[in-house]
Enzyme design. Sequence first.
Site, PDB file in Angstrom:
ATOM      1  N   ASP A 163     -87.174  30.792-104.650  1.00 42.66           N
ATOM      2  CA  ASP A 163     -87.601  30.235-103.493  1.00 42.66           C
ATOM      3  C   ASP A 163     -86.209  30.478-102.553  1.00 42.66           C
ATOM      4  O   ASP A 163     -85.157  30.513-102.679  1.00 42.66           O
ATOM      5  CB  ASP A 163     -87.689  28.627-103.721  1.00 42.66           C
ATOM      6  CG  ASP A 163     -87.962  27.972-102.382  1.00 42.66           C
ATOM      7  OD1 ASP A 163     -88.267  28.833-101.522  1.00 42.66           O
ATOM      8  OD2 ASP A 163     -87.848  26.722-102.393  1.00 42.66           O
ATOM      9  N   HIS A 219     -86.730  21.815-100.022  1.00 49.55           N
ATOM     10  CA  HIS A 219     -86.072  23.130-100.628  1.00 49.55           C
ATOM     11  C   HIS A 219     -84.576  23.253-100.774  1.00 49.55           C
ATOM     12  O   HIS A 219     -83.858  22.774 -99.897  1.00 49.55           O
ATOM     13  CB  HIS A 219     -86.637  24.302 -99.580  1.00 49.55           C
ATOM     14  CG  HIS A 219     -87.922  24.522 -99.440  1.00 49.55           C
ATOM     15  ND1 HIS A 219     -88.944  25.347-100.177  1.00 49.55           N
ATOM     16  CD2 HIS A 219     -88.724  24.004 -98.285  1.00 49.55           C
ATOM     17  CE1 HIS A 219     -90.149  25.119 -99.845  1.00 49.55           C
ATOM     18  NE2 HIS A 219     -90.123  24.528 -98.905  1.00 49.55           N
TER      19      HIS A 219
END
Lengths: 546, 546
Positions: free
Chosen positions: B193, B367
């Site tokens: 990610d 995130h």
Amino acid sequence: MSKNKLRIIPLGGLGEVGKNMMVYEYGNNILVVDAGLMFPDNEMLGIDYIIPDFEYLKERKDQVRGIVITHGHMDHVGALGHVLEELNVPLYATPLTKGLIEVSLSEKGLLDKTTIKTVHAGESVKIGPFEVEFFHVCHSIPDSVGLGITCPDGLVVHTGDYKFDSTPVDGWPTDFSKLAEFAGRGVLALLADSTNADKPGWTPSEMVINDSLDKVFRSAPGRIIVASFASLVSRMQQVIDTADRYGRKVAFVGYSMKQNSKMAKKLGYLDFPSDIEVGIDEALNMKPKDVVLMATGSQGEPYSVMGRLARGTNKKFELIKDDTIVLSSHAIPGNEESVFKTINSLFRRGANVVYEPLAGGVHVSGHANQDEMKLMLNMVSPKYLIPIHGELRHLKQHAILAEETGFPADNVLVIENGHVIEFEDGELVIKDRIPGSYVFVDGSRVGEIGPSVVKEREQLSQDGVVLISLVLDSKGKLHEEPEIISRGFVFKHGEDDVIEETRQKVMEIVEKSPGDLHSQVVQSVRSFLYSKTKKRPVVLMAMSWI
Amino acid sequence: MSKNKLRIIPLGGLGEVGKNMMVYEYGNNILVVDAGLMFPDNEMLGIDYIIPDFEYLKERKDQVRGIVITHGHMDHVGALGHVLEELNVPLYATPLTKGLIEVSLSEKGLLDKTTIKTVHAGESVKIGPFEVEFFHVCHSIPDSVGLGITCPDGLVVHTGDYKFDSTPVDGWPTDFSKLAEFAGRGVLALLADSTNADKPGWTPSEMVINDSLDKVFRSAPGRIIVASFASLVSRMQQVIDTADRYGRKVAFVGYSMKQNSKMAKKLGYLDFPSDIEVGIDEALNMKPKDVVLMATGSQGEPYSVMGRLARGTNKKFELIKDDTIVLSSHAIPGNEESVFKTINSLFRRGANVVYEPLAGGVHVSGHANQDEMKLMLNMVSPKYLIPIHGELRHLKQHAILAEETGFPADNVLVIENGHVIEFEDGELVIKDRIPGSYVFVDGSRVGEIGPSVVKEREQLSQDGVVLISLVLDSKGKLHEEPEIISRGFVFKHGEDDVIEETRQKVMEIVEKSPGDLHSQVVQSVRSFLYSKTKKRPVVLMAMSWI
């Protein structure tokens, strides 16, 4: 005759970010502070920019004594061209602000008709019944001022855009002692910048940029291209200083960047030995490692140098291997997408791009954060606080901050554009709201385009348009098959079922010859298209009889 | 026959934020990871959402062995409805993700046709030649997983969305030991990610929300309305816990909020005594001080509860004095304007609104930030790193971070959607790029609307449309004056000069009877309108002969 009273009327900048314009009125005398523009948001389709609705001033032309400008940013000066076409009044500005206004008015051919009086920070000017004291404030452009405005009803302090930077690039901090002096005299009202009212703490000093630039310059393997605002003179100085330290030459690229740097150097706001600056042609012939280019386009504007480099359509030069691009600015709200698209395209073309929030600060805000706003309030200690410059959420937040400092909640006025404030024997009264609205500037048309036209554009932009053209004979029968044209609705391929089915539908309706043929056809087509596509294009119809 | 090789083909999520979809291929076997949607940017006018172009899968229907879903967010599951209409393959998901998918598929009537296999984090599943190990990761939704995917060519680790939260709300941190175990086995490639690759340091823990909520609850004088995402189950838990501490009851408002909370409680992902939850009717009859409402609309969506409250059009209840609204979410990029407009409107209606960046954290990102990304890379220590999930600038930045950790630059692959990667004897080779594009979903039309239609909408949205309708007799003379209709171009007032002048212009041209009448009229009108208004509306013409 009734007694003269001080009235304050915000025509712009309260309840929005941009197009700042404040009216101070005493008896039959009007003083205007700033005349800025605002960039359209994403829903104001096709609009170039927005200026304040200054109908109030047009109706009182003879009463306007002057326009004072706090600094040279577009949200404070960008509507001057339009205002000066209507009002023939003197402007008052500090030297750099005056220089920037002159560059802009001369492009519009308005310079000859305009009187701009130079005022230095620390001086005061008598404008009608108003004594206006200019005091220096730090902001992201040099030579910014706040104002102390005195009339028989008392002293009002208008901060303009400001921050408390203890280490500004030009070594000139905000004039604390003047603020203290105002407080000593007693301040009726403080009108203070609210832009960063939801940002905690202190805004970092412009000085932090130096370290970030140094880090980039230390390791950049080839050319460095710095993108910023053409009005950000202090950033030019910082880039020049860093370039000098690393033995690079600087070339300014683009009309406004060149004009402004030239003017700022002439006026002494940029300070560097002449041999550091080179022309763009010379720069392009030097070793990449020896060059810095400084250009506009930090907002991803498609026709700026940076926008053209991103698309590979810049005529003068292209990106080359090992280019490092520094975007030294913050995306204006609403511009994030286009800025990030530009960054992605620059990466795709092989450049390395340094941008916020990377590199620990290649840009800092020019506006006070929460703790600075509290300090301003404490230093000036006014009777009333009127938050200015900001969306309603910022103004409200400014009020909350004031209450946290112990300021009485009843003495904070959160108002939006058009609310008239009047002072009666030192007490503030809110009067009726004057009418006003956005004035859209769209191509050469100023104020002709209203919200209803923008609403139509929005409908067109969502689902496109379908046009039906009918020719009927004297019996009301179709002379030929209806013509149907669409844009923004379906693909234009050979056999498009929806369009063909629509044509059949229209023929059926005409066959039935209902009462109001026009509205019957349009309504039926609308609901037919919605049932087929779940979309609602604008349906237009032209009808002729032979 | 050539030797089977592992191929990885990103169909979505590389070079953009959203519509994540990754293809793993070994011989004639395809494993798909995620099938998400993306929200349109401001330039994709009228588009509802965008899904990946999965033509590659449609052409290889028989080879697809299954779709593994990492978690229940729309950018990972939102295209499933469209994909499952074309591919009849089993899904693999953890219990909560399965529950969220079921809620969504049952609305579309697709649930009966779909097989969803439950997998728990820590388990592994054999899908064709792939051994897929599910390992727990923290994210802004519970029950998220990353994947270890083993085939004869080696082990690939696919992180999905993740962060390293040491104090997650559900007490279940990212599975460090599994990552270490992977490293011990040797990892061919890490696909990780990149969403926050330009954010320094560590993402704060979800736990910081507790303090912020506590601060709001402690001082709120009346009702509290919390707006968040319907999938943000951990935020529901935090709001319930805080409400309980302050003796308030909680009502979930809106279909998806109610369905998801019910499902999450049933599956054990929400844990609270039943008497804390009340229905909305009961809540509205209680004292404001005893109530918390939890609703959707944190993105300013016009038809959400929050959007309706902001406009004063909510049927069930309205804002009342002393309401405190908490927007517990971050504006999705591109949504900032509509979020801030909603906030301003809520303030204007008298509510107090608590939002980012106020109150020291009413939302945190789900995130990993830069230091977490470096940690992930160091723990897994793969041979190759392939940054996924992000615009090009994020992927590039991820590569730069990797180099900072000493990872060999040649072993980082920054690629965008469609680039095919193949492994030959443990060496990575980039093959040709497969064709692909955005698939726009627009009303009931999937993929019918292409960039050309969106481009037309953009033209319409900028300057509107002008329609000319002519009826000519057999001699080529006008049967009557041309009809001219416009939308989004000028005001519709009685005598509009521009439209009237255009009519005269058209009559002049027809008088001259030039060769190609259609293009002559359209071109002349275009340049005439530009010279008059500096705008370029779309000009369309319908012509009939009698």
